[in-house]
Design a protein around this motif. Structure first.
Motif, PDB file in Angstrom:
ATOM      1  N   HIS A  14     -68.807  65.122 -58.959  1.00  0.00           N
ATOM      2  CA  HIS A  14     -69.330  64.351 -60.100  1.00  0.00           C
ATOM      3  C   HIS A  14     -69.534  65.303 -61.280  1.00  0.00           C
ATOM      4  CE1 HIS A  14     -72.200  60.866 -61.427  1.00  0.00           C
ATOM      5  NE2 HIS A  14     -71.578  61.401 -62.458  1.00  0.00           N
ATOM      6  N   HIS A  49     -66.542  59.160 -67.604  1.00  0.00           N
ATOM      7  CA  HIS A  49     -66.947  57.746 -67.643  1.00  0.00           C
ATOM      8  C   HIS A  49     -65.802  56.795 -67.986  1.00  0.00           C
ATOM      9  CE1 HIS A  49     -71.210  58.751 -67.465  1.00  0.00           C
ATOM     10  NE2 HIS A  49     -70.991  59.709 -68.348  1.00  0.00           N
ATOM     11  N   GLU A  80     -65.705  57.917 -63.233  1.00  0.00           N
ATOM     12  CA  GLU A  80     -66.989  57.280 -62.923  1.00  0.00           C
ATOM     13  C   GLU A  80     -67.039  55.911 -63.596  1.00  0.00           C
ATOM     14  OE1 GLU A  80     -70.652  59.213 -64.171  1.00  0.00           O
ATOM     15  OE2 GLU A  80     -71.853  57.710 -63.113  1.00  0.00           O
ATOM     16  N   HIS A 110     -75.760  51.321 -64.373  1.00  0.00           N
ATOM     17  CA  HIS A 110     -76.326  52.290 -65.316  1.00  0.00           C
ATOM     18  C   HIS A 110     -77.356  51.677 -66.256  1.00  0.00           C
ATOM     19  CE1 HIS A 110     -72.863  54.614 -63.942  1.00  0.00           C
ATOM     20  NE2 HIS A 110     -73.438  55.684 -64.445  1.00  0.00           N
ATOM     21  N   VAL A 143     -72.742  55.962 -57.037  1.00  0.00           N
ATOM     22  CA  VAL A 143     -73.454  57.045 -57.737  1.00  0.00           C
ATOM     23  C   VAL A 143     -74.953  56.767 -57.877  1.00  0.00           C
ATOM     24  CG1 VAL A 143     -71.486  57.914 -59.049  1.00  0.00           C
ATOM     25  CG2 VAL A 143     -72.872  56.068 -60.026  1.00  0.00           C
ATOM     26  N   HIS A 144     -75.689  57.827 -57.883  1.00  0.00           N
ATOM     27  CA  HIS A 144     -77.128  57.913 -58.181  1.00  0.00           C
ATOM     28  C   HIS A 144     -77.937  56.610 -58.032  1.00  0.00           C
ATOM     29  CE1 HIS A 144     -75.750  56.369 -62.065  1.00  0.00           C
ATOM     30  NE2 HIS A 144     -75.149  57.504 -62.363  1.00  0.00           N
ATOM     31  N   ASP A 226     -73.287  65.817 -61.493  1.00  0.00           N
ATOM     32  CA  ASP A 226     -73.374  64.975 -62.692  1.00  0.00           C
ATOM     33  C   ASP A 226     -73.577  65.842 -63.937  1.00  0.00           C
ATOM     34  OD1 ASP A 226     -73.367  62.664 -64.148  1.00  0.00           O
ATOM     35  OD2 ASP A 226     -75.081  61.734 -63.138  1.00  0.00           O
TER      36      ASP A 226
HETATM   37 ZN   LIG Z   1     -73.697  57.747 -63.874  1.00  0.00          ZN
END
Ligand SMILES: [Zn+2]
Ligand SMILES: [Zn+2]
Length: 272
Positions: A14, A49, A80, A110, A143-144, A226
């Motif tokens: 990432h 992104h 991403e 997000h 992700v996250h 990230d």
């Molecule tokens: Zn993200």
């Protein structure tokens, strides 16, 4: 007596670049590879992104840099993904993946997508999008989970999300189960979830507990920094440490299938 440590592969899947306007100018592809070599990484993935389809051509800049990159580390070309709205999909398709030569996709929610603040609704929306992400066959890594953008909360004067312990255990277990069933890895995000300096000791401790429940359900994990700045690539160690702490075996750590885009022994063979 010598304790035998779990061998966690030194991976980072990432990483952002300067090209999408989110990471800063220090995030040049050659500089990223060099810093990752210094940190002893075994493999890395560039994942900038994709928030809307019109941004996708910008990723060709990354691809061009990768084509001339000289590095010993296997480097993969990923993206991403972000949802285009509440209960909407990702701006991505199998055709676009093929057309752009994208090797893997990480993705997730997000935004809070709240009209007004309500913790239960907030958690429900996040959970729903986490499961949707896992069930998307084009997404390799969620992700996250439960990362939020602080600016969004501050602008609405909402109480900040300072503890992942508020997530119902049933949600956490279901996420682990769906991740296992769909073969989607859950990300251990070194800067968005596991940075003690940014979130405090307690937040990270609770986050590790959250990850340990997911681990109990048999899911695999992806390790990611990230990074949006060259100086934050070293933060990936937070993720490596937590993977070690959870005693994960190497087969539980995700990596893209197939040969890398560039670098490494496998990459060189394929390109000849
Ligand atoms: Zn993200
Ligand atoms: Zn990111």
């Amino acid at each position: 007596m010598k304790e035998s440590m779990t061998a966690i592969p030194r991976l980072d899947f990432h990483i952002h670049t300067k090209y999408l306007g989110c990471a800063n100018e220090t995030m040049e592809v050659p500089a990223i590879a060099q810093e990752c070599e210094r940190l002893g990484l075994e493999a890395l993935g560039i994942t900038d992104h994709v928030n809307s389809l019109d941004r996708l051509p910008l990723h060709l800049n990354i691809k061009r840099d990768l084509e001339v990159l000289e590095t010993q580390i296997p480097v993969y070309f990923g993206v991403e993904l972000n949802f285009t709205g509440l209960d909407e999909g990702f701006p991505f398709s199998a055709e676009l993946k093929e057309e752009y030569g994208i090797q893997f996709a990480i993705g997730g929610i997000h935004n809070a997508y709240l009209e007004s603040y309500d913790l239960e609704t907030l958690l429900e929306i996040q959970h729903r999008h986490h499961l949707k992400t896992c069930r998307d066959p084009l997404v390799d890594v969620l992700v996250h989970p439960y990362w939020f953008w602080k600016g969004e909360f501050d602008s609405h004067n909402w109480p900040w999300f300072d503890s992942v312990a508020v997530v119902p255990e049933s949600h956490v277990r279901e996420l682990g189960q769906v991740a296992r069933e769909t073969g989607t890895a859950i990300e251990m995000n070194a800067t968005a979830s596991l940075a003690k300096e940014a979130f405090g000791e307690d937040y990270v401790k609770e986050y590790v507990e959250f990850l340990s429940i997911i681990a109990e359900e048999g899911a695999s994990f992806s390790l990611g920094s990230d990074s949006h700045d060259i100086g934050s690539l070293r933060e990936i160690r937070n993720a490596w440490q937590v993977a070690e702490q959870l005693n994960l075996t190497e087969d539980r750590i995700w990596r893209p299938q197939g040969a890398p885009f560039v670098g490494g022994e496998i990459g060189r063979e394929t390109r000849q």
